[in-house]
Scaffold this motif. Structure first.
Motif, PDB file in Angstrom:
ATOM      1  N   LEU A  68     -54.332  94.559 -22.099  1.00 43.54           N
ATOM      2  CA  LEU A  68     -55.416  95.540 -22.248  1.00 43.54           C
ATOM      3  C   LEU A  68     -56.742  94.863 -22.561  1.00 43.54           C
ATOM      4  O   LEU A  68     -57.794  95.284 -22.069  1.00 43.54           O
ATOM      5  CB  LEU A  68     -55.067  96.547 -23.350  1.00 43.54           C
ATOM      6  CG  LEU A  68     -54.587  97.923 -22.916  1.00 43.54           C
ATOM      7  CD1 LEU A  68     -55.668  98.705 -22.219  1.00 43.54           C
ATOM      8  CD2 LEU A  68     -53.345  97.821 -22.060  1.00 43.54           C
ATOM      9  N   ASP A  69     -56.704  93.809 -23.374  1.00 40.17           N
ATOM     10  CA  ASP A  69     -57.937  93.073 -23.667  1.00 40.17           C
ATOM     11  C   ASP A  69     -58.525  92.483 -22.384  1.00 40.17           C
ATOM     12  O   ASP A  69     -59.734  92.550 -22.143  1.00 40.17           O
ATOM     13  CB  ASP A  69     -57.663  91.951 -24.671  1.00 40.17           C
ATOM     14  CG  ASP A  69     -57.439  92.471 -26.087  1.00 40.17           C
ATOM     15  OD1 ASP A  69     -57.822  93.628 -26.354  1.00 40.17           O
ATOM     16  OD2 ASP A  69     -56.881  91.722 -26.908  1.00 40.17           O
ATOM     17  N   ARG A  72     -60.059  95.223 -20.262  1.00 42.22           N
ATOM     18  CA  ARG A  72     -61.381  95.636 -20.759  1.00 42.22           C
ATOM     19  C   ARG A  72     -62.454  94.623 -20.384  1.00 42.22           C
ATOM     20  O   ARG A  72     -63.584  95.008 -20.033  1.00 42.22           O
ATOM     21  CB  ARG A  72     -61.326  95.816 -22.277  1.00 42.22           C
ATOM     22  CG  ARG A  72     -60.471  96.991 -22.729  1.00 42.22           C
ATOM     23  CD  ARG A  72     -60.614  97.209 -24.231  1.00 42.22           C
ATOM     24  NE  ARG A  72     -59.655  98.191 -24.708  1.00 42.22           N
ATOM     25  CZ  ARG A  72     -58.545  97.902 -25.375  1.00 42.22           C
ATOM     26  NH1 ARG A  72     -58.252  96.641 -25.660  1.00 42.22           N
ATOM     27  NH2 ARG A  72     -57.721  98.854 -25.767  1.00 42.22           N
ATOM     28  N   ARG A  73     -62.121  93.324 -20.463  1.00 42.44           N
ATOM     29  CA  ARG A  73     -63.117  92.316 -20.106  1.00 42.44           C
ATOM     30  C   ARG A  73     -63.471  92.397 -18.627  1.00 42.44           C
ATOM     31  O   ARG A  73     -64.638  92.253 -18.247  1.00 42.44           O
ATOM     32  CB  ARG A  73     -62.603  90.920 -20.459  1.00 42.44           C
ATOM     33  CG  ARG A  73     -62.607  90.635 -21.958  1.00 42.44           C
ATOM     34  CD  ARG A  73     -62.402  89.175 -22.264  1.00 42.44           C
ATOM     35  NE  ARG A  73     -61.056  88.723 -21.948  1.00 42.44           N
ATOM     36  CZ  ARG A  73     -60.013  88.824 -22.776  1.00 42.44           C
ATOM     37  NH1 ARG A  73     -60.156  89.386 -23.964  1.00 42.44           N
ATOM     38  NH2 ARG A  73     -58.826  88.379 -22.424  1.00 42.44           N
ATOM     39  N   ILE A  75     -63.293  95.087 -16.724  1.00 38.57           N
ATOM     40  CA  ILE A  75     -64.072  96.311 -16.528  1.00 38.57           C
ATOM     41  C   ILE A  75     -65.504  96.110 -17.015  1.00 38.57           C
ATOM     42  O   ILE A  75     -66.465  96.508 -16.352  1.00 38.57           O
ATOM     43  CB  ILE A  75     -63.396  97.488 -17.246  1.00 38.57           C
ATOM     44  CG1 ILE A  75     -62.076  97.838 -16.544  1.00 38.57           C
ATOM     45  CG2 ILE A  75     -64.307  98.709 -17.286  1.00 38.57           C
ATOM     46  CD1 ILE A  75     -61.184  98.760 -17.343  1.00 38.57           C
ATOM     47  N   SER A  76     -65.660  95.475 -18.179  1.00 33.24           N
ATOM     48  CA  SER A  76     -67.001  95.218 -18.713  1.00 33.24           C
ATOM     49  C   SER A  76     -67.820  94.341 -17.779  1.00 33.24           C
ATOM     50  O   SER A  76     -69.054  94.449 -17.741  1.00 33.24           O
ATOM     51  CB  SER A  76     -66.906  94.553 -20.096  1.00 33.24           C
ATOM     52  OG  SER A  76     -66.322  95.428 -21.038  1.00 33.24           O
ATOM     53  N   CYS A  96     -55.005 102.771 -20.418  1.00 36.23           N
ATOM     54  CA  CYS A  96     -55.685 101.982 -19.382  1.00 36.23           C
ATOM     55  C   CYS A  96     -56.816 102.786 -18.750  1.00 36.23           C
ATOM     56  O   CYS A  96     -57.933 102.277 -18.551  1.00 36.23           O
ATOM     57  CB  CYS A  96     -54.691 101.559 -18.307  1.00 36.23           C
ATOM     58  SG  CYS A  96     -53.471 100.327 -18.835  1.00 36.23           S
ATOM     59  N   ALA A  99     -59.689 103.227 -21.080  1.00 43.26           N
ATOM     60  CA  ALA A  99     -60.474 101.999 -21.189  1.00 43.26           C
ATOM     61  C   ALA A  99     -61.406 101.798 -20.002  1.00 43.26           C
ATOM     62  O   ALA A  99     -62.269 100.933 -20.040  1.00 43.26           O
ATOM     63  CB  ALA A  99     -59.539 100.800 -21.323  1.00 43.26           C
ATOM     64  N   GLN A 195     -61.233 109.333 -20.494  1.00 42.95           N
ATOM     65  CA  GLN A 195     -62.306 108.426 -20.896  1.00 42.95           C
ATOM     66  C   GLN A 195     -63.174 109.024 -22.004  1.00 42.95           C
ATOM     67  O   GLN A 195     -63.809 108.284 -22.747  1.00 42.95           O
ATOM     68  CB  GLN A 195     -63.169 108.077 -19.688  1.00 42.95           C
ATOM     69  CG  GLN A 195     -62.486 107.138 -18.703  1.00 42.95           C
ATOM     70  CD  GLN A 195     -63.277 106.948 -17.425  1.00 42.95           C
ATOM     71  OE1 GLN A 195     -64.464 107.254 -17.368  1.00 42.95           O
ATOM     72  NE2 GLN A 195     -62.619 106.456 -16.395  1.00 42.95           N
ATOM     73  N   PRO A 218     -59.009 103.210 -26.911  1.00 44.10           N
ATOM     74  CA  PRO A 218     -60.377 102.796 -27.262  1.00 44.10           C
ATOM     75  C   PRO A 218     -60.916 103.598 -28.429  1.00 44.10           C
ATOM     76  O   PRO A 218     -60.612 104.775 -28.592  1.00 44.10           O
ATOM     77  CB  PRO A 218     -61.180 103.106 -25.987  1.00 44.10           C
ATOM     78  CG  PRO A 218     -60.161 103.242 -24.899  1.00 44.10           C
ATOM     79  CD  PRO A 218     -58.908 103.736 -25.543  1.00 44.10           C
TER      80      PRO A 218
END
Length: 234
Positions: A68-69, A72-73, A75-76, A96, A99, A195, A218
């Motif tokens: 998941l980390d 997120r990276r 997606i960011s 997911c 996030a 979301q 989140p």
């Protein structure tokens, strides 16, 4: 007549998967293959869809947290991510999407189903796993109607029962293309719902057990289940 295939990136720690999956999905043009999300982000490669693995929590709880980390990276960094996972629990699928993933598909599904999921995301649509489809279908109708039209709720119920689009079209006396269009709106509504929602949306409204993985959800600024219900699909 030739056409440009949607581009894809594969993030998977299995060298066998990285070597074999592109050849099994001819509708996608794979432009990058990485063993970790950090490697993918660091390389700066972009594509219409980024297919990213997520380990099962029963294999190792910290592996799914690590996954998941990484998600997120990615997606960011601007990746349009579709999670491809052996993890079956709807709560983790919902986390997911909450996030920012555009889709979640199970590795247990046939390859053609997975490819369709990746293509949906590549074309800008959401893809919702069957476990979440069933969970949303089981919501009380008063909650569904805040998010879906009555016709969309009927389509959701049919999809939860596994009915294909042509059968639903016949049942509703609609063109199959219209049913598919409404289905994409439903998936978009579900994605936006998740979301915007806090942990209570998943565990309270949807009744998805978080077990020992509640920290995957989140952090929100006090977004309640009531406010998450409001609004029509985009």
């Amino acid at each position: 007549m030739s056409y440009a295939r949607p581009t894809a990136i594969l993030v998977d720690d299995s060298s066998l998967t990285r070597a074999s999956l592109p050849g099994l999905m001819p509708e996608l043009d794979f432009v990058g293959s990485f063993s970790t999300a950090d490697e993918c982000v660091g390389r700066g490669t972009r594509a219409d869809v980024t297919i990213i693995e997520l380990e099962r929590a029963d294999k190792c709880v910290n592996e799914v947290r690590h996954g998941l980390d990484g998600l997120r990276r990615a997606i960011s960094a601007g990746h349009h991510a579709c999670v491809y996972t052996q993890e079956a629990r709807p709560f983790i699928h919902a986390a997911c999407l909450a996030a920012g993933a555009k889709g979640v598909v199970s590795r247990a599904k046939p390859l053609d189903v997975a490819e369709k999921a990746f293509l949906e995301v590549a074309h800008g649509h959401a893809f919702i796993s069957q476990g979440l489809v069933i969970a949303f279908d089981q919501l009380p109708r008063r909650h569904q109607f805040a998010m879906l039209t009555p016709q969309q709720s009927t389509i959701l119920n049919a999809r939860a029962r596994g009915l294909p689009f042509p059968a639903i079209a016949g049942m509703l006396h609609l063109p199959a293309s219209q049913v598919q269009f409404e289905w994409r709106r439903i998936c978009s509504a579900i994605s936006h719902f998740l979301q915007r929602g806090d942990l209570s949306v998943a565990t309270g409204v949807l009744g998805l057990p978080a077990d020992d993985l509640a920290d995957l959800w989140p952090c929100r600024n006090s977004v309640s289940s009531d406010s998450a219900r409001i609004g029509q699909p985009a």
